[in-house]
Scaffold this active site. Structure first.
Site, PDB file in Angstrom:
ATOM      1  N   CYS A 384      -7.680   2.466  -5.988  1.00 56.59           N
ATOM      2  CA  CYS A 384      -9.067   2.683  -6.407  1.00 56.59           C
ATOM      3  C   CYS A 384      -8.787   3.773  -7.639  1.00 56.59           C
ATOM      4  CB  CYS A 384     -10.017   3.420  -5.453  1.00 56.59           C
ATOM      5  SG  CYS A 384     -11.722   2.904  -5.640  1.00 56.59           S
ATOM      6  N   HIS A 510      -9.643  -0.379  -0.993  1.00 57.56           N
ATOM      7  CA  HIS A 510      -8.950   0.623  -0.217  1.00 57.56           C
ATOM      8  C   HIS A 510      -8.470  -0.134   0.751  1.00 57.56           C
ATOM      9  CE1 HIS A 510     -10.614   4.198  -1.842  1.00 57.56           C
ATOM     10  NE2 HIS A 510     -11.809   3.332  -2.260  1.00 57.56           N
ATOM     11  N   GLU A 512      -5.992   0.821   2.677  1.00 55.99           N
ATOM     12  CA  GLU A 512      -5.751   1.672   3.881  1.00 55.99           C
ATOM     13  C   GLU A 512      -6.923   1.694   5.058  1.00 55.99           C
ATOM     14  OE1 GLU A 512      -6.916   2.700   1.050  1.00 55.99           O
ATOM     15  OE2 GLU A 512      -8.064   4.341   0.977  1.00 55.99           O
TER      16      GLU A 512
HETATM   17  N1  GLN Z   1     -14.115   7.357  -9.243  1.00 55.76           N
HETATM   18  C1  GLN Z   1     -13.802   6.105  -9.145  1.00 55.76           C
HETATM   19  C2  GLN Z   1     -14.979   5.144  -8.932  1.00 55.76           C
HETATM   20  O1  GLN Z   1     -16.043   5.571  -8.798  1.00 55.76           O
HETATM   21  C3  GLN Z   1     -12.833   5.671  -8.174  1.00 55.76           C
HETATM   22  C4  GLN Z   1     -13.681   5.739  -6.638  1.00 55.76           C
HETATM   23  C5  GLN Z   1     -12.425   5.972  -5.687  1.00 55.76           C
HETATM   24  O2  GLN Z   1     -11.209   6.287  -5.844  1.00 55.76           O
HETATM   25  N2  GLN Z   1     -12.803   5.647  -4.304  1.00 55.76           N
HETATM   26  O3  GLN Z   1     -14.935   4.251  -9.740  1.00 55.76           O
END
Ligand code: GLN
Length: 539
Positions: A384, A510, A512
């Site tokens: 992310c 994600h 994970e």
């Molecule tokens: N802050 C980033 C976004 O909103 C990444 C979010 C995250 O790592 N879950 O896109």
């Protein structure tokens, strides 16, 4: 249609005794006996969900397929039971009140005074029965957050009391998780705190059926007898839960203590077969007897609180066991990294993961870390925000877009390689408004990502507002940071990978969140394998 049995797990004496792990372990044992089980958690706070909470307050926010932002215990439920959870599996006081107040405004209680009993308790019970009535489950295990006696959890405890009279005592059971402290001076395990917390439950009209007792040493027979006598439970219903080396030992501990048998006896159910825990035990065997060891850096801004990255740490455990390789995580604060100290902070590592996150703090360190591992060809995994940092780093240092940034930290940047998603631009509310939950992704044929998954069509979970800016897609692809995973409907870039690097992958999603004991996530499995290969190439 199967009639569900309702099991409640309450906690006493202190918080953090591991109600989630006990619930998940019981679920695992019942599942291993052939039953269908689900677990839900009630959190007695006023936030509608933990999505708006700082990780320091509440650890990781776990996201389900249906896009619910939930408590990290749901991650344990999924990792243990290997089945997905949903919004229905995590309910807060805030959600309960919100539902009741919304109904009140619609006029659904017209003429009536709306009260905690029966309206709030009815809404709590409706949420308990929602899963039970689906017909999908033999057991609904409900974990009540907090400790008995907390003002906040009173309506939940009252609802539990009422459930017994709704469903009948053969379909209802309460497990109380408690602490038996050892007093050094007296050289004794002490039962009094447990007696008091059971009394508190009794005052609320609930007699626990089973006591699960956390202790740092074995419970002798006389202590068990005393607990049984003073807390009105059968001697065999005093279950010992010793401090475990790993949370994954707990189902096996509970197997030895016959927790599932006690539950089935109490609910007047036949014991069926022995729990089939063979695969679980295989996993434990591999976990505890690694033949090799690697050291992976986890670069993030909440590293003082490893619970903030719970699912990542667990995914490494699953992937390590799969590779029969111990994975030591070195937690590195992104704020501590700069150009000068990269070598000393990261040079000895076998792989580096740059973690998810929000906001500006620690971004320069994350970008420096990516630059270092890209150039040194150390295996890299960006999740992310970690993937977004990899894109920014490549843009600045390879494509030479000096101003490249994400509009999350630099609204005025001329090179917004990461930008706010179009549909996010009109959103002002913070709660539950990110791009959340499972979305499909197509992996490019021949890519490392496709080879890792062994297929091209995948679905993964998300939690973000910003995305790769497709205006730059060609430039990145040509220069060697390929967009190898794309959402088929919107064209959103889900995966980037560096062509000229042994293992450099970033995912907008994600992975994970979908790693379980029985299904370790392929990206983690391959990242560990690549790190191991890199470690061996050094020696
Ligand atoms: N802050 C980033 C976004 O909103 C990444 C979010 C995250 O790592 N879950 O896109």
């Amino acid at each position: 249609m199967a009639k569900a049995k309702y099991i409640f797990v309450t906690g006493g004496v202190t918080s953090s005794l591991g109600k989630g792990i006990i619930s998940a372990s019981l679920g695992k044992l019942l599942q291993a006996k052939g039953f269908k089980v689900t677990i839900q958690k009630f959190d007695p706070y006023i936030n509608i969900d933990p999505g708006t909470l700082n990780p320091y307050e509440h650890g990781e926010c776990y996201v389900t397929d249906d896009g619910a932002e939930t408590d990290l215990d749901l991650g344990h439920y999924e990792r243990f039971l290997n089945i997905p959870t949903s919004q229905a599996n995590n309910i807060t006081t805030g959600r309960i009140y919100n539902n009741v107040i919304t109904k009140e405004r619609k006029g659904e209680y017209l003429g009536k005074t709306v009260q905690v009993v029966p309206h709030i308790t009815d809404e709590i019970k409706r949420n308990i029965y929602l899963l039970g009535k689906s017909g999908e489950f033999d057991f609904v295990i409900t974990e009540i957050g907090g400790c008995v006696g907390d003002i906040e959890s009173l309506p939940f405890i009252e609802a539990v009391r009422q459930v017994k009279w709704d469903v009948g005592q053969n379909d209802f059971l309460v497990i109380h998780l408690t602490l038996i402290p050892y007093l050094k001076a007296a050289q004794e395990l002490k039962t009094k705190p447990t007696q008091h917390s059971v009394k508190q439950l009794l005052e609320a009209g609930i007699q626990p059926d089973i006591l699960v007792c956390r202790a740092d040493r074995k419970l002798p027979a006389d202590i068990r007898k005393k607990l049984a006598l003073f807390c009105n439970v059968h001697y065999n219903s005093v279950i010992e839960a010793l401090d475990a080396e790993t949370i994954y030992d707990v189902p096996v501990q509970m197997l030895k203590e016959k927790l599932a048998e006690r539950v089935l006896t109490k609910l007047k159910m036949s014991h069926k077969n022995e729990p089939a825990l063979d695969q679980w035990k295989d996993f434990l065997g591999r976990l505890k007897n690694p033949t090799e060891e690697i050291r992976v850096g986890l670069v993030g801004k909440y590293v003082e609180l490893p619970d903030a990255y719970k699912s990542i740490a667990e995914a490494f455990i699953h992937a390590g066991a799969e590779n029969e390789c111990g994975v030591e995580i070195e937690w590195i604060s992104s704020e501590s990294i700069n150009e000068e100290n990269c070598e000393s902070l990261l040079g000895h590592l076998d792989g580096v993961l740059v973690a998810p996150g929000f906001g500006e703090r620690g971004i320069p360190g994350k970008i420096e870390a990516v630059k270092y591992v890209r150039e040194k060809k150390i295996p890299f995994f960006g999740i992310c925000l970690g993937m977004q940092c990899a894109v920014i780093e490549f843009a600045r240092n390879v494509l030479k877009y000096k101003d490249a940034a994400s509009t999350e930290f630099d609204e005025k940047t001329k090179e917004a390689v990461i930008d706010l998603m179009e549909e996010q631009k009109k959103i002002t509310d913070k709660g539950g408004t990110m791009r959340l939950g499972a979305y499909p992704c197509n992996l490019e044929k021949g890519s490392k990502a496709a080879a890792t998954y062994g297929k091209q069509k995948i679905s993964e979970r998300h939690r973000h507002r910003y995305e790769f800016n497709n205006k730059y897609l060609d430039a990145f692809n040509k220069a060697g940071l390929r967009a190898s995973g794309i959402n088929p409907e919107t064209g959103l870039v889900e995966v980037v990978e560096l062509v000229d690097h042994p293992w450099f992958i970033g995912t907008q999603y994600h992975p994970e969140l979908k790693s379980t004991v029985l299904n370790p996530h392929p990206l983690f499995v391959k990242f560990v394998a690549a790190s191991l290969q890199y470690a061996n190439s050094k020696s």
